[in-house]
Design a protein around this motif. Structure first.
Motif, mmCIF file in Angstrom:
data_model
loop_
_atom_site.group_PDB
_atom_site.id
_atom_site.type_symbol
_atom_site.label_atom_id
_atom_site.label_comp_id
_atom_site.label_asym_id
_atom_site.label_seq_id
_atom_site.Cartn_x
_atom_site.Cartn_y
_atom_site.Cartn_z
ATOM 1 N N ILE A 4 0.853 -1.190 0.000
ATOM 2 C CA ILE A 4 0.000 0.000 0.000
ATOM 3 C C ILE A 4 0.888 1.239 0.000
ATOM 4 O O ILE A 4 1.647 1.467 0.936
ATOM 5 C CB ILE A 4 -0.927 0.010 1.230
ATOM 6 C CG1 ILE A 4 -1.835 -1.226 1.228
ATOM 7 C CG2 ILE A 4 -1.775 1.280 1.234
ATOM 8 C CD1 ILE A 4 -2.712 -1.339 2.456
ATOM 9 N N SER A 8 -5.896 3.684 2.884
ATOM 10 C CA SER A 8 -6.152 2.567 3.788
ATOM 11 C C SER A 8 -7.483 1.929 3.421
ATOM 12 O O SER A 8 -8.344 2.563 2.808
ATOM 13 C CB SER A 8 -6.187 3.059 5.240
ATOM 14 O OG SER A 8 -6.620 2.036 6.109
ATOM 15 N N PHE A 9 -7.648 0.667 3.804
ATOM 16 C CA PHE A 9 -8.901 -0.035 3.537
ATOM 17 C C PHE A 9 -9.931 0.208 4.637
ATOM 18 O O PHE A 9 -11.064 -0.256 4.542
ATOM 19 C CB PHE A 9 -8.636 -1.537 3.405
ATOM 20 C CG PHE A 9 -7.858 -1.891 2.170
ATOM 21 C CD1 PHE A 9 -8.467 -1.902 0.927
ATOM 22 C CD2 PHE A 9 -6.502 -2.201 2.243
ATOM 23 C CE1 PHE A 9 -7.763 -2.222 -0.222
ATOM 24 C CE2 PHE A 9 -5.785 -2.523 1.105
ATOM 25 C CZ PHE A 9 -6.411 -2.531 -0.134
ATOM 26 N N ASN A 10 -9.528 0.895 5.690
ATOM 27 C CA ASN A 10 -10.438 1.166 6.802
ATOM 28 C C ASN A 10 -10.208 2.587 7.314
ATOM 29 O O ASN A 10 -9.093 2.919 7.730
ATOM 30 C CB ASN A 10 -10.193 0.156 7.926
ATOM 31 C CG ASN A 10 -11.226 0.251 9.030
ATOM 32 O OD1 ASN A 10 -12.344 0.708 8.800
ATOM 33 N ND2 ASN A 10 -10.851 -0.161 10.229
ATOM 34 N N VAL A 12 -13.853 2.625 4.817
ATOM 35 C CA VAL A 12 -14.077 2.518 3.385
ATOM 36 C C VAL A 12 -14.265 3.902 2.780
ATOM 37 O O VAL A 12 -14.516 4.880 3.483
ATOM 38 C CB VAL A 12 -15.311 1.640 3.075
ATOM 39 C CG1 VAL A 12 -15.113 0.235 3.594
ATOM 40 C CG2 VAL A 12 -16.572 2.259 3.674
ATOM 41 N N GLN A 14 -11.956 5.512 0.928
ATOM 42 C CA GLN A 14 -10.697 6.213 0.719
ATOM 43 C C GLN A 14 -10.050 5.816 -0.605
ATOM 44 O O GLN A 14 -10.259 4.713 -1.109
ATOM 45 C CB GLN A 14 -9.705 5.880 1.837
ATOM 46 C CG GLN A 14 -10.111 6.325 3.214
ATOM 47 C CD GLN A 14 -8.974 6.115 4.195
ATOM 48 O OE1 GLN A 14 -7.905 6.712 4.073
ATOM 49 N NE2 GLN A 14 -9.192 5.256 5.178
ATOM 50 N N LYS A 15 -9.238 6.739 -1.128
ATOM 51 C CA LYS A 15 -8.429 6.392 -2.289
ATOM 52 C C LYS A 15 -7.274 5.518 -1.824
ATOM 53 O O LYS A 15 -6.591 5.835 -0.852
ATOM 54 C CB LYS A 15 -7.882 7.638 -2.980
ATOM 55 C CG LYS A 15 -7.068 7.310 -4.241
ATOM 56 C CD LYS A 15 -6.547 8.556 -4.935
ATOM 57 C CE LYS A 15 -5.312 9.084 -4.233
ATOM 58 N NZ LYS A 15 -4.653 10.171 -5.009
ATOM 59 N N VAL A 16 -7.069 4.406 -2.522
ATOM 60 C CA VAL A 16 -5.992 3.483 -2.185
ATOM 61 C C VAL A 16 -5.097 3.318 -3.408
ATOM 62 O O VAL A 16 -5.587 3.163 -4.527
ATOM 63 C CB VAL A 16 -6.545 2.104 -1.759
ATOM 64 C CG1 VAL A 16 -5.404 1.128 -1.478
ATOM 65 C CG2 VAL A 16 -7.436 2.247 -0.531
ATOM 66 N N LEU A 18 -2.066 0.911 -4.744
ATOM 67 C CA LEU A 18 -1.288 -0.305 -4.541
ATOM 68 C C LEU A 18 -0.158 -0.364 -5.559
ATOM 69 O O LEU A 18 -0.327 0.046 -6.712
ATOM 70 C CB LEU A 18 -2.174 -1.544 -4.697
ATOM 71 C CG LEU A 18 -3.365 -1.687 -3.749
ATOM 72 C CD1 LEU A 18 -4.116 -2.978 -4.058
ATOM 73 C CD2 LEU A 18 -2.916 -1.671 -2.292
ATOM 74 N N PHE A 206 -11.750 2.462 -2.479
ATOM 75 C CA PHE A 206 -12.166 1.188 -1.897
ATOM 76 C C PHE A 206 -13.587 1.263 -1.362
ATOM 77 O O PHE A 206 -13.933 2.132 -0.569
ATOM 78 C CB PHE A 206 -11.225 0.782 -0.764
ATOM 79 C CG PHE A 206 -11.650 -0.487 -0.064
ATOM 80 C CD1 PHE A 206 -11.614 -1.700 -0.730
ATOM 81 C CD2 PHE A 206 -12.118 -0.456 1.244
ATOM 82 C CE1 PHE A 206 -12.023 -2.870 -0.106
ATOM 83 C CE2 PHE A 206 -12.524 -1.620 1.884
ATOM 84 C CZ PHE A 206 -12.478 -2.832 1.206
ATOM 85 N N GLN A 207 -14.416 0.330 -1.828
ATOM 86 C CA GLN A 207 -15.775 0.169 -1.334
ATOM 87 C C GLN A 207 -15.948 -1.270 -0.881
ATOM 88 O O GLN A 207 -15.463 -2.193 -1.532
ATOM 89 C CB GLN A 207 -16.799 0.495 -2.435
ATOM 90 C CG GLN A 207 -16.705 1.907 -2.978
ATOM 91 C CD GLN A 207 -17.099 2.956 -1.960
ATOM 92 O OE1 GLN A 207 -17.765 2.657 -0.962
ATOM 93 N NE2 GLN A 207 -16.697 4.190 -2.194
ATOM 94 N N ARG A 208 -16.641 -1.465 0.224
ATOM 95 C CA ARG A 208 -16.833 -2.821 0.724
ATOM 96 C C ARG A 208 -17.781 -3.586 -0.197
ATOM 97 O O ARG A 208 -18.886 -3.120 -0.485
ATOM 98 C CB ARG A 208 -17.408 -2.797 2.139
ATOM 99 C CG ARG A 208 -17.357 -4.151 2.844
ATOM 100 C CD ARG A 208 -17.880 -4.039 4.271
ATOM 101 N NE ARG A 208 -17.169 -3.023 5.024
ATOM 102 C CZ ARG A 208 -15.965 -3.201 5.560
ATOM 103 N NH1 ARG A 208 -15.345 -4.354 5.396
ATOM 104 N NH2 ARG A 208 -15.385 -2.237 6.245
#
Length: 221
Positions: A4, A8-10, A12, A14-16, A18, A206-208
């Motif tokens: 990353i 962050s993934f937490n 939800v 947020q721009k991530v 990788l 990131f969306q769950r």
């Protein structure tokens, strides 16, 4: 193999960003091959998709000099029965052109529906035949040229964890080149094209994912 670089993934939303470091990408094909090693094509009809598949396999065998068995692998996506039917339909289309095909478990080439007792559950390849399979049977096997067909079967229910995992298994069966195809037009196709274009760095919001419709799908051979 990804790290990353941003976000962050937490929680939800947020721009991530990788990134996959070069040392985590041992495949040297991109260094030796000037063209794209991963391709995606969408078609209007299944017939058009399979016709193009057959022409590419013919070229692989007759021009590229690939061996039908072990060098080439065709994987059909979808839930159990629909994946099985697509696998057989594609195999019949290539066989119609005079090429031998192999369906896992069969004792010899050109058997579209292997049945007990004339089967070997441990058999995945057969000399001279192009193997057509589902994702479940493809696990643990690899080929230099892999064709993944029926992406629309995943795109129709793209938040389904089981189908997403199935796609990952199919894509990771290649040791060199990968071609993915589907019919119609779905938002997931844009996502797929974006991933291919991004190379080793991928940016997204990131969306769950939604819960899958069924906890477990019945697998077929």
């Amino acid at each position: 193999g990804y790290e990353i670089k941003e976000g962050s993934f937490n929680p939800v939303g947020q721009k991530v960003v990788l990134h996959r470091p070069k040392e985590m990408t041992p495949n040297r094909v991109p260094e030796l091959w000037p063209e794209d090693i991963i391709k995606f094509n969408s078609y209007n009809t299944r017939k058009e998709e399979l016709n193009n598949l057959v022409e590419k396999i013919k070229y692989n065998i007759e021009v590229d000099g690939l061996s039908p068995s072990r060098d080439i692998l065709v994987i059909a996506l979808g839930e159990s029965r629909e994946a099985y039917n697509l696998k057989v339909r594609a195999a019949k289309r290539l066989n119609k052109e005079g090429f031998d095909i192999y369906i896992p478990k069969a004792l010899k080439n050109n058997i579209f529906y292997p049945k007990f007792p004339n089967e070997d559950r441990n058999k995945f390849w057969n000399e001279g035949g192009v193997t057509f399979t589902t994702t479940y049977r493809a696990k643990g096997n690899e080929a230099y040229m892999v064709y993944v067909i029926g992406l629309d079967k995943i795109a129709e229910d793209e938040s389904n964890f089981a189908l997403r995992n199935q796609l990952f298994v199919a894509l990771s069966r290649t040791k060199g080149w990968l071609e993915v195809s589907g019919i119609g037009d779905f938002p997931m196709y844009d996502e797929f094209r974006k991933v291919i274009k991004s190379g080793n760095t991928f940016e997204f919001i990131f969306q769950r994912p939604l819960l899958e419709k069924n906890e477990k799908k019945k697998e077929v051979y």
